[in-house]
Design a protein around this motif. Structure first.
Motif, short mmCIF file in Angstrom:
data_model
loop_
_atom_site.label_atom_id
_atom_site.label_comp_id
_atom_site.label_asym_id
_atom_site.label_seq_id
_atom_site.Cartn_x
_atom_site.Cartn_y
_atom_site.Cartn_z
N ASP A 280 0.80 -1.28 -0.05
CA ASP A 280 -0.20 -0.01 0.01
C ASP A 280 0.84 1.39 0.15
OD1 ASP A 280 0.78 -0.78 2.57
OD2 ASP A 280 -1.07 -0.58 3.28
N TYR A 281 2.26 1.19 -0.10
CA TYR A 281 2.85 2.29 -0.12
C TYR A 281 2.76 3.06 -1.41
CZ TYR A 281 7.29 5.40 0.09
OH TYR A 281 7.95 6.51 0.45
N PRO A 282 2.78 4.45 -1.64
CA PRO A 282 2.97 5.29 -0.50
C PRO A 282 1.87 5.70 0.17
CG PRO A 282 3.01 6.82 -2.29
CD PRO A 282 2.85 5.12 -2.83
N LEU A 283 0.59 5.81 -0.46
CA LEU A 283 -0.74 6.46 0.03
C LEU A 283 -2.01 5.53 0.11
CD1 LEU A 283 -0.24 10.02 -1.71
CD2 LEU A 283 0.16 9.56 0.56
N GLY A 284 -1.53 4.21 0.05
CA GLY A 284 -2.70 3.43 0.28
C GLY A 284 -2.94 2.75 -1.10
N MET A 285 -3.88 1.60 -1.37
CA MET A 285 -4.10 0.87 -2.59
C MET A 285 -4.75 1.94 -3.45
SD MET A 285 -2.35 -1.73 -2.18
CE MET A 285 -3.04 -2.74 -3.38
N ASP A 286 -5.43 2.72 -3.06
CA ASP A 286 -6.26 3.44 -3.68
C ASP A 286 -6.03 5.06 -3.74
OD1 ASP A 286 -6.94 4.34 -0.93
OD2 ASP A 286 -9.12 4.21 -1.42
N GLY A 287 -4.87 5.46 -3.23
CA GLY A 287 -4.19 6.73 -3.06
C GLY A 287 -4.74 7.43 -1.92
N GLU B 298 -4.50 -10.06 18.06
CA GLU B 298 -4.62 -9.52 19.37
C GLU B 298 -3.59 -8.24 19.32
OE1 GLU B 298 -3.52 -10.46 24.20
OE2 GLU B 298 -3.32 -11.95 22.57
N VAL B 299 -4.01 -7.00 19.68
CA VAL B 299 -3.31 -6.03 19.72
C VAL B 299 -2.72 -6.10 21.03
CG1 VAL B 299 -3.30 -3.30 19.94
CG2 VAL B 299 -4.68 -4.37 18.24
N LEU B 300 -1.37 -5.80 21.04
CA LEU B 300 -0.62 -5.88 22.31
C LEU B 300 -0.13 -4.53 22.79
CD1 LEU B 300 2.03 -8.79 21.20
CD2 LEU B 300 -0.15 -8.84 22.67
N PHE B 301 0.15 -3.59 21.97
CA PHE B 301 0.47 -2.21 22.18
C PHE B 301 0.04 -1.37 21.04
CE2 PHE B 301 3.86 -5.09 23.39
CZ PHE B 301 3.81 -5.03 24.87
N THR B 302 -0.67 -0.12 21.59
CA THR B 302 -0.91 0.71 20.73
C THR B 302 -0.70 2.35 21.09
OG1 THR B 302 -3.19 1.36 19.37
CG2 THR B 302 -3.23 1.25 21.98
N GLY B 303 -0.98 3.07 20.03
CA GLY B 303 -0.31 4.29 20.46
C GLY B 303 0.79 5.03 19.59
N PHE B 304 1.31 4.05 18.75
CA PHE B 304 2.16 4.64 18.11
C PHE B 304 1.69 5.49 16.67
CE2 PHE B 304 3.58 0.38 19.53
CZ PHE B 304 5.07 0.55 20.10
N ARG B 305 2.60 6.65 16.72
CA ARG B 305 1.87 7.60 15.94
C ARG B 305 2.02 7.28 14.40
NH1 ARG B 305 4.42 12.23 17.60
NH2 ARG B 305 3.01 12.40 19.29
N PRO B 306 1.07 7.28 13.64
CA PRO B 306 1.01 6.90 12.37
C PRO B 306 1.59 8.21 11.43
CG PRO B 306 -1.25 6.93 12.93
CD PRO B 306 -0.31 7.45 13.94
N GLY B 307 2.55 8.54 11.51
CA GLY B 307 2.98 9.71 10.65
C GLY B 307 3.66 9.11 9.15
N ASN B 308 4.20 10.00 8.69
CA ASN B 308 4.75 9.34 7.28
C ASN B 308 5.21 8.15 7.13
OD1 ASN B 308 6.90 8.81 5.28
ND2 ASN B 308 7.09 11.05 4.94
N GLU B 309 4.72 7.30 6.03
CA GLU B 309 4.85 5.71 6.00
C GLU B 309 6.11 5.25 6.07
OE1 GLU B 309 0.87 7.04 4.95
OE2 GLU B 309 2.87 7.75 4.30
#
Length: 900
Positions: A212-219, A286-297
């Motif tokens: 999906d890089y860089p902006l998703g499968m559909d942009g 199972e999500v173990l940890f969450t909160g990592f900022r989803p910035g630039n891919e």
């Protein structure tokens, strides 16, 4: 000066009465001394003044005529520039975004192409004596008599893109160090867009595909990441079977087999996925940890790396975040730091330093990282030690490696491609990632301290060779690679991402195999209109590098081993194999601690085994809680310093500390006088686990040996182990009062509008500069904050990276530094509870402190408890006003030195 005003009414896209930049001022072209020049009309005065943008030099050098046209080639509503006659042509697009630090200057700075006529299908027709217009997505040129030529705009402006190579041709394109060869492990369709991989105990290869890089499968962000399992069923070295385990993941960056499934990093989460029904596809997440900022891919949390301590480590990615453990509810900030965690318990901690893509270790627990503009650094001050003393502020936790002259140089073998930004950065490191210590003996002893680094922009794999220096390392290019890379390809589509030492001792390379890997955030809209950002989305390769004529080593099936047989497998030169043994023991609820297995591990501590094996066997027994006092005591006197270091770490176990009269303390105390600085560093850390009355005299001795000018890391380790209210801590922790010497500039900002100053220096490019005189100016004015050719201090950018930049850009950057500040060089202001403020670049963070880098390379560490408010300073550390020290000739001299 001869000046002729040209009212070019004969041009189909004439130059009179135009407002090119949409500033509500009329623009026109005039001729001065046979060259074209742009002027703007000031309505209030009726006067024409020089425009703040000009024609490209190659166009301005010709008198204006009907060969020059202004046409909107990319449909953005702005006039682009085409000069085309019977001899040749020049095309450039108007830059709608002005970011000089990226080379996007106001005007027609988005170069498309130029040259003599060859008859190629993407050349604009000659405009001489013709009319030109844009119609239905094409450039239409009509000649006298009605003859019409059409060329699609997409074809006209498209980036010249060589075709991708099939795998066999791509193999032939590699240039690798003598004595080695490259083999294909997998290629499309079995693998597509690989960015990370790892092996599970049964030898299968798990691969992360960021499709999906860089902006998703559909942009627009549609997730398309895949976790895939590859198998080499016929054991010929080529993985011909592929199965999708999990798909629809948003931009996944890492994978690690764990228990019956895999750990996956995909911001904002790290999750566990497994197949519970045996159909080969994950049906439980199972999500173990969450909160990592989803910035630039390109800048998201990524992993993973197994630590000797039984924790799993992941790189921050540079986006940070406040991360929550789903099992414990605990939240931590990872600002400026990487992380380590335990999947089973949900424990998670921030660890020292922040890496962009790949935090990796060597066989002895030394950690390394990097980011795009730096080949490598060594992390030497672990945060779990530093946070013990809340009053301890340290300047930094890592040391930069590759500090030799022209260290940023890259030696590609591929033809230079048009860059989407910073054209002056060609042949300099701009995309370093995945630092990979070599962890096997297949390559021979000369590779025992090698670290490989991917450089995807330049289609290369770089190598640094480590040597011990004080408590840390220094590094250099390998002999024979002073002007070459370990591996490079003539194929511009080769994009190495993750590197790993494989179970067979080979160096494995994930090849993303895209034409464009730069993120759209760093690609101008004009360049994007000329590109297919997903070119290569259906391709991908994995390679391995092996010595020529060496028999291929089978990948062992570690999943079949248990008990004593599993423990025996730790006696291996393969770092992967030793890690797999330790990891499988960690995964077992009972630690697979059969007496036979424990006995094998105890035997491996013997000096007759490799030091790597001794150190990891020691760490494994410690992780399992099975170490004995005598074993630690003996290991503290091991002949190899790395084993003594691991033994010192193991001496911190609570069970040993209860026995203050045991043999461990005297053996640890002896390390305070060890001849090896790295051993003394660990001894200083480990003594902090012991009662103060036992530790402090030894810590004082270590500190005394270092003196005032000793190793800062060892001094920091001593301080971390002292009680914050102890007399020795107060004595050793005296604040740094050294002054910073700054050049004095006689500048009155109120009298020096930057635009007027820049106008006075407009002719610098026409002056002949004296490089040696410029060097003196650099030493007096610039070296306090910049490195150039091994001289100076590192605060702002390495000026070796600006060699070749346009003169007008350099002049503007020197005289008006606040106009364009790169984010990584932005100044921050900390208002202090103790009074006053600190302004500088935030160079490092720990649990206790922030480190500010000031002019002169001076660093000041400030306790977080002393910071009332932290905010952007809104100014550049580089002062405006260098016109007070540099007249136009001196500026020309300085630029001559920078471009030498």
């Amino acid at each position: 000066m001869k000046k002729t005003i040209l009212i070019l009414l004969t041009l189909a896209a004439g130059a009179a009465g135009r407002d090119f930049d949409r500033d509500q001022r009329e623009d026109r072209i005039v001729e001065r001394d046979g060259k074209a020049h742009l002027e703007s009309l000031v309505a209030a005065t009726g006067k024409w003044i020089d425009a703040d943008f000009q024609l490209p030099e190659a166009v301005a050098a010709h008198p204006p005529g009907d060969a020059l046209r202004f046409l909107d080639l990319n449909g953005d509503g702005f006039d682009d520039l085409v000069r085309s006659d019977d001899a040749g042509y020049y095309m450039a697009l108007w830059s709608t975004e002005v970011k000089p630090q990226l080379g996007w200057n106001k005007g027609w700075s988005q170069f498309v192409r130029a040259g003599d006529r060859t008859g190629a299908g993407n050349e604009p027709p000659s405009f001489t004596g013709a009319e030109a217009r844009i119609e239905d997505g094409s450039l239409v040129v009509v000649r006298p008599g009605g003859a019409e030529t059409r060329i699609a705009l997409r074809t006209l402006i498209a980036v010249d893109m060589p075709p991708p190579m099939p795998p066999r041709e791509a193999l032939a394109a590699f240039r690798v160090r003598d004595g080695f060869t490259v083999e294909l492990v997998a290629a499309e369709p079995e693998v597509i867009d690989p960015v990370a991989f790892d092996w599970c105990p049964d030898g299968r290869l798990w691969v992360v595909e960021m499709r999906d890089y860089p902006l998703g499968m559909d942009g627009k962000g549609l997730p398309g990441g895949v976790i895939k399992v590859l198998e080499d069923a016929d054991r010929d070295g080529r993985h011909e079977k592929a199965a999708v385990f999990l798909d629809g993941i948003p931009f996944p960056t890492g994978v690690m087999p764990w228990r019956g499934g895999v750990l996956v990093s995909a911001a904002p989460d790290i999750f566990f996925a497994e197949d519970t029904d045996g159909d080969g596809r994950a049906d439980r997440r199972e999500v173990l940890f969450t909160g990592f900022r989803p910035g630039n891919e390109q800048h998201r949390v990524n992993g993973f790396e197994w630590g000797l301590d039984g924790w799993i480590y992941a790189a921050n990615g540079d986006s940070g975040g406040t991360v929550r453990s789903m099992k414990t509810g605990k939240k931590i900030s990872i600002s400026g730091r990487d992380v380590r965690f335990r999947p089973d318990t949900g424990e998670i901690e921030a660890v020292s330093s922040q890496s962009q893509f790949g935090r990796r270790r060597d066989d002895f627990g030394n950690w390394f990282g990097n980011n795009n503009p730096r080949w490598l650094w060594h992390v030497g001050l672990p945060e779990h030690y530093l946070r013990r003393n809340p009053k301890l502020a340290v300047k930094g936790t890592k040391r930069m490696l590759a500090n030799y002259k022209d260290a940023t140089r890259v030696f590609p073998v591929s033809a230079a491609m048009e860059r989407p930004n910073q054209p002056w950065a060609a042949n300099h490191v701009t995309s370093a990632c995945s630092p990979c210590p070599y962890r096997d003996d297949l390559f021979g002893p000369e590779f025992a301290t090698s670290v490989f680094v991917s450089e995807p922009v330049h289609n290369a794999v770089h190598r640094e060779v480590l040597t011990r220096h004080g408590a840390g390392f220094r590094s250099a290019r390998a002999a024979g690679e002073e002007n070459a890379e370990f591996l490079a390809s003539t194929d511009p589509w080769f994009r190495p991402t993750t590197l790993k030492t494989g179970p067979d001792g080979a160096l494995y390379i994930a090849d993303f195999y895209r034409f464009i890997t730069e993120h759209p955030d760093w690609i101008s809209p004009e360049m994007q209109s000329r590109l297919d950002l997903r070119a290569g989305e259906d391709r991908g390769r994995i390679y391995r590098v092996v010595p020529l004529d060496s028999p291929r080593r089978e990948i062992p099936a570690m999943s079949r081993l248990a008990g004593a047989d599993l423990a025996r497998a730790m006696d291996s030169p393969s770092g992967w194999q030793r890690d797999t043994v330790q990891r499988r023991l960690a995964e077992s609820a009972r630690g697979e601690s059969s007496p036979e297995a424990e006995g094998v591990l105890r035997g491996l501590i013997s000096a007759r085994f490799r030091p790597q094996v001794r150190a990891q066997a020691l760490a494994t027994l410690g992780m399992m809680g099975r170490l004995r006092e005598g074993e630690v005591t003996a290991a503290l006197a091991d002949p190899h310093p790395a084993v003594r270091i691991e033994a010192a770490r193991q001496s911190e176990a609570g069970a040993f500390l209860k026995e203050q009269t045991s043999g461990i303390y005297p053996a640890l105390a002896a390390l305070a006088d060890d001849s090896n600085p790295a051993v003394r560093l660990q001894a200083a850390f480990s003594l902090g686990a012991w009662p103060p009355q036992l530790a402090e005299p030894l810590l004082a001795r270590i500190a005394a040996r270092e003196g005032e000018d000793g190793d800062e890391w060892i001094r920091a380790a001593v301080l971390s182990s002292l009680q914050p209210d102890s007399e020795l801590f107060g004595k050793l922790n005296a604040p740094d009062q050294s002054a910073v010497a700054l050049p004095v500039l006689a500048l009155d900002p109120a009298k020096s509008a930057r635009s007027a100053v820049l106008a006075r220096y407009a002719g610098v490019g026409k002056l002949k500069g004296d490089a040696e005189a410029g060097r003196v100016h650099f030493q007096n004015l610039c070296a306090i904050c910049h490195i150039m050719g091994g001289e100076g201090k590192e605060v702002g950018p390495d000026l070796g990276m600006v060699r070749g930049k346009p003169v007008d850009w350099l002049v503007a950057a020197i005289l008006d530094p606040e106009a364009n500040i790169e984010a990584r060089y932005s100044a921050w202001q900390a208002d202090l509870a103790s009074g006053g403020a600190m302004i500088g670049i935030v160079a490092a963070e720990t649990a206790n402190s922030l480190t500010f880098r000031l002019p002169g390379g001076i660093e000041r560490a400030v306790l977080r408890d002393d910071i009332k408010e932290l905010k952007p300073a809104g100014i550049s550390l580089m002062p405006a006003g260098f016109e007070a020290a540099l007249d136009p000739q001196a500026m020309a001299d300085l630029i001559a030195w920078l471009n030498k």
